[in-house]
Design an enzyme around this catalytic site. Sequence first.
Site, PDB file in Angstrom:
ATOM      1  N   CYS A  70      47.717  32.954  31.800  1.00 20.13           N
ATOM      2  CA  CYS A  70      47.500  33.750  30.586  1.00 20.13           C
ATOM      3  C   CYS A  70      46.024  33.947  30.248  1.00 20.13           C
ATOM      4  O   CYS A  70      45.620  35.011  29.777  1.00 20.13           O
ATOM      5  CB  CYS A  70      48.220  33.110  29.403  1.00 20.13           C
ATOM      6  SG  CYS A  70      50.020  33.204  29.507  1.00 20.13           S
ATOM      7  N   ARG A  71      45.231  32.930  30.482  1.00 19.23           N
ATOM      8  CA  ARG A  71      43.798  33.048  30.171  1.00 19.23           C
ATOM      9  C   ARG A  71      43.142  34.081  31.084  1.00 19.23           C
ATOM     10  O   ARG A  71      42.336  34.899  30.625  1.00 19.23           O
ATOM     11  CB  ARG A  71      43.125  31.692  30.322  1.00 19.23           C
ATOM     12  CG  ARG A  71      41.741  31.617  29.678  1.00 19.23           C
ATOM     13  CD  ARG A  71      41.141  30.246  29.913  1.00 19.23           C
ATOM     14  NE  ARG A  71      39.977  29.978  29.084  1.00 19.23           N
ATOM     15  CZ  ARG A  71      39.213  28.909  29.241  1.00 19.23           C
ATOM     16  NH1 ARG A  71      39.496  28.009  30.176  1.00 19.23           N
ATOM     17  NH2 ARG A  71      38.165  28.715  28.465  1.00 19.23           N
TER      18      ARG A  71
ATOM     19  N   GLN B 257      49.152  40.780  49.528  1.00 18.42           N
ATOM     20  CA  GLN B 257      49.067  42.232  49.654  1.00 18.42           C
ATOM     21  C   GLN B 257      49.650  42.708  50.977  1.00 18.42           C
ATOM     22  O   GLN B 257      49.514  42.057  52.016  1.00 18.42           O
ATOM     23  CB  GLN B 257      47.602  42.682  49.552  1.00 18.42           C
ATOM     24  CG  GLN B 257      47.424  44.189  49.543  1.00 18.42           C
ATOM     25  CD  GLN B 257      45.997  44.599  49.196  1.00 18.42           C
ATOM     26  OE1 GLN B 257      45.125  43.753  49.025  1.00 18.42           O
ATOM     27  NE2 GLN B 257      45.752  45.890  49.077  1.00 18.42           N
TER      28      GLN B 257
ATOM     29  N   ARG C  13      44.020  51.378  61.911  1.00 21.34           N
ATOM     30  CA  ARG C  13      43.858  51.371  60.447  1.00 21.34           C
ATOM     31  C   ARG C  13      42.436  51.686  60.002  1.00 21.34           C
ATOM     32  O   ARG C  13      42.202  51.978  58.829  1.00 21.34           O
ATOM     33  CB  ARG C  13      44.291  50.037  59.863  1.00 21.34           C
ATOM     34  CG  ARG C  13      43.434  48.862  60.302  1.00 21.34           C
ATOM     35  CD  ARG C  13      43.872  47.555  59.674  1.00 21.34           C
ATOM     36  NE  ARG C  13      43.195  46.419  60.304  1.00 21.34           N
ATOM     37  CZ  ARG C  13      43.139  45.203  59.789  1.00 21.34           C
ATOM     38  NH1 ARG C  13      43.690  44.961  58.618  1.00 21.34           N
ATOM     39  NH2 ARG C  13      42.538  44.232  60.428  1.00 21.34           N
TER      40      ARG C  13
ATOM     41  N   ARG D 180      39.778  45.518  31.945  1.00 17.71           N
ATOM     42  CA  ARG D 180      40.444  46.633  32.618  1.00 17.71           C
ATOM     43  C   ARG D 180      41.212  47.560  31.681  1.00 17.71           C
ATOM     44  O   ARG D 180      41.615  48.652  32.108  1.00 17.71           O
ATOM     45  CB  ARG D 180      41.390  46.090  33.695  1.00 17.71           C
ATOM     46  CG  ARG D 180      40.690  45.230  34.750  1.00 17.71           C
ATOM     47  CD  ARG D 180      39.555  45.975  35.444  1.00 17.71           C
ATOM     48  NE  ARG D 180      38.977  45.154  36.514  1.00 17.71           N
ATOM     49  CZ  ARG D 180      38.035  45.574  37.357  1.00 17.71           C
ATOM     50  NH1 ARG D 180      37.546  46.795  37.234  1.00 17.71           N
ATOM     51  NH2 ARG D 180      37.555  44.764  38.296  1.00 17.71           N
TER      52      ARG D 180
ATOM     53  N   HIS E 165      41.446  37.860  30.076  1.00 15.63           N
ATOM     54  CA  HIS E 165      40.143  38.327  30.557  1.00 15.63           C
ATOM     55  C   HIS E 165      40.304  39.635  31.327  1.00 15.63           C
ATOM     56  O   HIS E 165      39.497  40.568  31.166  1.00 15.63           O
ATOM     57  CB  HIS E 165      39.512  37.261  31.444  1.00 15.63           C
ATOM     58  CG  HIS E 165      38.200  37.669  32.042  1.00 15.63           C
ATOM     59  ND1 HIS E 165      37.059  37.845  31.294  1.00 15.63           N
ATOM     60  CD2 HIS E 165      37.853  37.963  33.332  1.00 15.63           C
ATOM     61  CE1 HIS E 165      36.064  38.210  32.081  1.00 15.63           C
ATOM     62  NE2 HIS E 165      36.520  38.306  33.314  1.00 15.63           N
TER      63      HIS E 165
ATOM     64  N   GLN F 108      39.459  46.421  43.385  1.00 13.61           N
ATOM     65  CA  GLN F 108      38.982  46.011  42.064  1.00 13.61           C
ATOM     66  C   GLN F 108      39.777  44.809  41.546  1.00 13.61           C
ATOM     67  O   GLN F 108      39.212  43.879  40.968  1.00 13.61           O
ATOM     68  CB  GLN F 108      39.120  47.172  41.075  1.00 13.61           C
ATOM     69  CG  GLN F 108      38.263  48.385  41.412  1.00 13.61           C
ATOM     70  CD  GLN F 108      38.485  49.504  40.421  1.00 13.61           C
ATOM     71  OE1 GLN F 108      38.037  49.443  39.280  1.00 13.61           O
ATOM     72  NE2 GLN F 108      39.195  50.541  40.832  1.00 13.61           N
TER      73      GLN F 108
END
Length: 247
Positions: free
Chosen positions: A175-176, A97, A158, A185, A180, A86
């Site tokens: 920041c923008r 990641q 995996r 969320r 959002h 998400q």
Amino acid sequence: MPEKDLRVELLSLTPNALELIFAAFRQCYHAGFVADMWPKLLSGEIDKDKQDQFVSKILESGHDSPIEHVSFTFAIEGISRACSHQIVRHRIASYSQQSQRYVAESDMDYIIPPAIKKIPEARARFEKFMDEVGSAYNDLREILVAAGRESKANEDARFVLPQAAETKMVVTMNCRSLMHFFNLRCCQRAQWEVRIMADKMLKICKEEFPAIFRHGGARCEQLGYCPESERFACGRYPTLKELTENK
């Protein structure tokens, strides 16, 4: 294969964040060159409270593109792959990641949904399945290594890992984009895991940069009404339709 808890840590924030955004806003409305103003901003000659008030006033007008000049970088652990899928849908951001291809999941951590955790029978079945997955993963790795695919064993094994598998990531957003992200969320309709993570991120942002994030959060908190249709509204705020009908 233990259960993993959520952890959100701030790694980095653009230096002189308030001064930078103030300068960016001022350049939009100032005939001069803000580089000439910059030493005064850094030295404190221009009061921070005045900068804060100016930025807040412009933001209230709806002009928010200059806040893109400041970014936050977070380290996050204890989220599921379902949650990370998400997060990465937010496109104006950078992500790094933990790879299941290069990092072995021989002792996979995982996330248990609260609804499952509170029902003993459901939790027992969930944990049993996690053990089965771990066993299958390790068996497949051993078989693949024996077959000569040692360097590729992780990337093939995996495929049996579940969305509950815990992951870690580094996330950078300006920041923008963060505003959002929080609009969507932090909403009660957001999935529980990403909402808890977003709330933790927002708490850090409010502490570090209140000039921008003091009004951050679900969109309804800024609007004073729920922008969802009646079908999806949680009831915390009236819908726009309810407001207009009551006038």
